[in-house]
Motif scaffolding. Structure first.
Motif, mmCIF file in Angstrom:
data_model
loop_
_atom_site.group_PDB
_atom_site.id
_atom_site.type_symbol
_atom_site.label_atom_id
_atom_site.label_comp_id
_atom_site.label_asym_id
_atom_site.label_seq_id
_atom_site.Cartn_x
_atom_site.Cartn_y
_atom_site.Cartn_z
ATOM 1 N N GLU A 108 7.881 17.060 -2.044
ATOM 2 C CA GLU A 108 7.005 16.075 -2.652
ATOM 3 C C GLU A 108 7.766 15.063 -3.488
ATOM 4 O OE1 GLU A 108 3.920 15.355 -2.479
ATOM 5 O OE2 GLU A 108 3.129 16.993 -1.284
ATOM 6 N N GLN A 109 7.330 13.789 -3.434
ATOM 7 C CA GLN A 109 7.756 12.761 -4.366
ATOM 8 C C GLN A 109 6.495 12.250 -5.057
ATOM 9 O OE1 GLN A 109 10.560 9.755 -3.447
ATOM 10 N NE2 GLN A 109 11.355 10.818 -1.670
ATOM 11 N N PRO A 110 6.651 11.530 -6.162
ATOM 12 C CA PRO A 110 5.467 10.982 -6.812
ATOM 13 C C PRO A 110 4.686 10.120 -5.835
ATOM 14 C CG PRO A 110 7.402 10.726 -8.210
ATOM 15 C CD PRO A 110 7.889 11.205 -6.885
ATOM 16 N N PRO A 111 3.355 10.159 -5.866
ATOM 17 C CA PRO A 111 2.545 9.375 -4.928
ATOM 18 C C PRO A 111 2.804 7.889 -5.082
ATOM 19 C CG PRO A 111 1.194 10.249 -6.731
ATOM 20 C CD PRO A 111 2.542 10.889 -6.844
ATOM 21 N N GLU A 112 2.792 7.187 -3.959
ATOM 22 C CA GLU A 112 3.038 5.750 -3.964
ATOM 23 C C GLU A 112 1.713 4.999 -3.820
ATOM 24 O OE1 GLU A 112 5.782 4.271 -4.439
ATOM 25 O OE2 GLU A 112 7.426 5.585 -3.885
ATOM 26 N N GLN A 113 1.613 3.835 -4.416
ATOM 27 C CA GLN A 113 0.454 2.995 -4.181
ATOM 28 C C GLN A 113 0.561 2.397 -2.793
ATOM 29 O OE1 GLN A 113 1.483 0.214 -7.446
ATOM 30 N NE2 GLN A 113 1.231 -1.419 -5.946
ATOM 31 N N ASP A 114 -0.563 1.989 -2.248
ATOM 32 C CA ASP A 114 -0.594 1.433 -0.898
ATOM 33 C C ASP A 114 -0.373 -0.076 -0.990
ATOM 34 O OD1 ASP A 114 -1.066 0.620 1.679
ATOM 35 O OD2 ASP A 114 -2.814 1.897 1.967
ATOM 36 N N ASP A 115 0.771 -0.543 -0.491
ATOM 37 C CA ASP A 115 1.125 -1.968 -0.559
ATOM 38 C C ASP A 115 0.887 -2.681 0.768
ATOM 39 O OD1 ASP A 115 2.388 -2.243 -3.297
ATOM 40 O OD2 ASP A 115 3.583 -0.598 -2.493
ATOM 41 N N THR A 116 0.069 -2.092 1.656
ATOM 42 C CA THR A 116 -0.127 -2.680 2.971
ATOM 43 C C THR A 116 -0.689 -4.095 2.878
ATOM 44 O OG1 THR A 116 -0.527 -0.485 3.915
ATOM 45 C CG2 THR A 116 -1.240 -2.378 5.208
ATOM 46 N N LEU A 117 -1.632 -4.318 1.982
ATOM 47 C CA LEU A 117 -2.235 -5.643 1.858
ATOM 48 C C LEU A 117 -1.191 -6.665 1.407
ATOM 49 C CD1 LEU A 117 -4.740 -7.420 1.974
ATOM 50 C CD2 LEU A 117 -5.249 -6.762 -0.382
#
Length: 415
Positions: free
Chosen positions: A101-110
């Protein structure tokens, strides 16, 4: 997520990993190269070793290693190493094994979509870069989808990345004042990808499963709708794609010949896609400011909801085209409105409307103007004029199924 086919999973995760790295480090071109290497490593390892418990963390770790290795080995950029070391993740993250596990990432798709569709890039570059960076396709897949040499597509993608680097385009969402205009560009690029796949060629079986441009455009637009669920035009574009794509099974005959809409076997249409598209556009029309994609989707829904061609509500379609002409005037809208006028008011009225396009330079040499004129002349009983127009349309058409269909119509009328 781990149960998904590896290829589909990688394409889903690619923009999220690339967005996370670009947000963290900048240097879009280097980050994109590193992510591609990580995707290739996963494509080789996961089918043999199994998908890790945290596939996004695995890809992020591997891409980060590739990125830092690349920068550390570049002796001409020694000064940057200090910056990389300061920005790099903790040692624990860099040494994390697959599945840790790594810290969760925000979704930068947009944000990534806005970057790939930046106005500083040419339209061709926007298309290719969106498919590569956001779609997660390899350069070879993008080239195959556009029927272009891989070397040509590689140069196009490389130039786009260099353009982003040279102009210093920041990796962030555009300011609120710019966002509606920038979103229109994103939607336009996605629609161009869809149209490219829908019209060229009509029945190409050479492409590998899963990389068709229409499927990819729908997938990306569905992802955009997930990110912007309350935007009516995003929903309208997704609905439009689904409603058009639903007709594909009936669009060509067993020999690859083109079957026009009025002659298609509607039992072959994809009912689930029609249902989803109709629900999307109904919700968008009732809760969002009206836009051109919503109107186009409403037109497609009227066509798809008719059990038979003769049941089509042409007065409603004509009203919608008149509205679309006010919102987004253009020769292709006029062309389609002429057909609707002919169906409601008679072919001579439709032909009169077509005359307004004769001096439009945007339609010079376009086969669709001649094809519509031929159809309306045939409706009016002018077989001689229709034959000449069909032949001219066939001469100008740029794909073989349409050429064959138009030539056959001319031959049938000529007797």
């Amino acid at each position: 997520m781990a149960d998904e086919p590896v290829e589909d999973l990688l394409r889903l995760l690619a923009p999220r990993v690339l967005g996370a790295l670009t947000r963290r480090y900048g240097q879009f071109d280097s980050c994109e190269d590193a992510v591609q290497e990580a995707l290739l490593a996963a494509a080789v390892q996961w089918p043999k070793q199994g998908v890790p418990d945290s596939p996004q963390a695995w890809l992020t770790t591997v891409a980060t290693r590739r990125l830092t290795d690349q920068w550390r080995s570049d002796h001409a950029r020694r000064q940057r190493e200090a910056n990389v070391a300061a920005l790099a993740p903790t040692d624990a993250a860099l040494t994390a094994g697959p599945g840790e596990e790594q810290p969760p990432e925000q979704d930068d798709t947009l944000t990534l979509l806005f970057l790939c569709c930046h106005p500083a890039l040419s339209e061709a570059s926007q298309l290719a870069l969106t498919l590569r960076a956001v779609g997660g396709l390899t350069t070879a897949h993008v080239a195959r989808a556009f029927l272009a040499p891989e070397a040509t597509m590689a140069q196009r993608i490389s130039r786009a990345k260099q353009r982003i680097k040279a102009t210093g385009i920041p990796f962030r969402l555009p300011p609120d004042a710019e966002r509606p205009g920038r979103l229109r560009v994103v939607l336009h690029v996605l629609y161009l990808i869809f149209n490219q796949g829908y019209t060229e060629p009509l029945a190409d079986e050479s492409r590998q499963p899963g990389i068709g441009l229409t499927d990819e455009a729908i997938r990306l637009t569905r992802e955009l709708h997930r990110l912007l669920p309350n935007d009516g035009e995003v929903a309208g574009l997704l609905a439009l794609m689904l409603l058009i794509e639903a007709r594909r099974p009936a669009r060509t005959g067993s020999d690859g010949s083109l079957v026009p809409l009025a002659e298609q076997d509607r039992a072959l249409w994809d009912g689930s896609a029609i249902h989803e598209g109709t629900q999307l556009i109904t919700a968008a029309l009732s809760g969002s400011p009206l836009g051109p994609y919503q109107v186009q989707a409403a037109i497609a829904a009227v066509h798809d909801e008719a059990a038979r061609a003769q049941d089509t509500d042409w007065p409603q379609i004509l009203a919608l085209y008149q509205l679309l002409g006010q919102m987004a005037p253009g020769p292709m809208v006029t062309l389609s409105r002429a057909v609707a006028v002919a169906m409601v008011q008679g072919p001579l009225s439709g032909l009169d409307l077509l005359k307004s396009l004769d001096d439009d330079e945007r339609m010079a040499g376009h086969h669709r103007l001649h094809a519509v004129r031929a159809h309306l002349l045939e409706m009016a009983g002018d077989d001689e004029g229709a034959v000449a127009a069909y032949r001219e349309a066939a001469r100008l058409a740029d794909n073989e199924p349409e050429q064959r269909y138009l030539a056959e119509r001319a031959a049938r009328l000529a007797g």
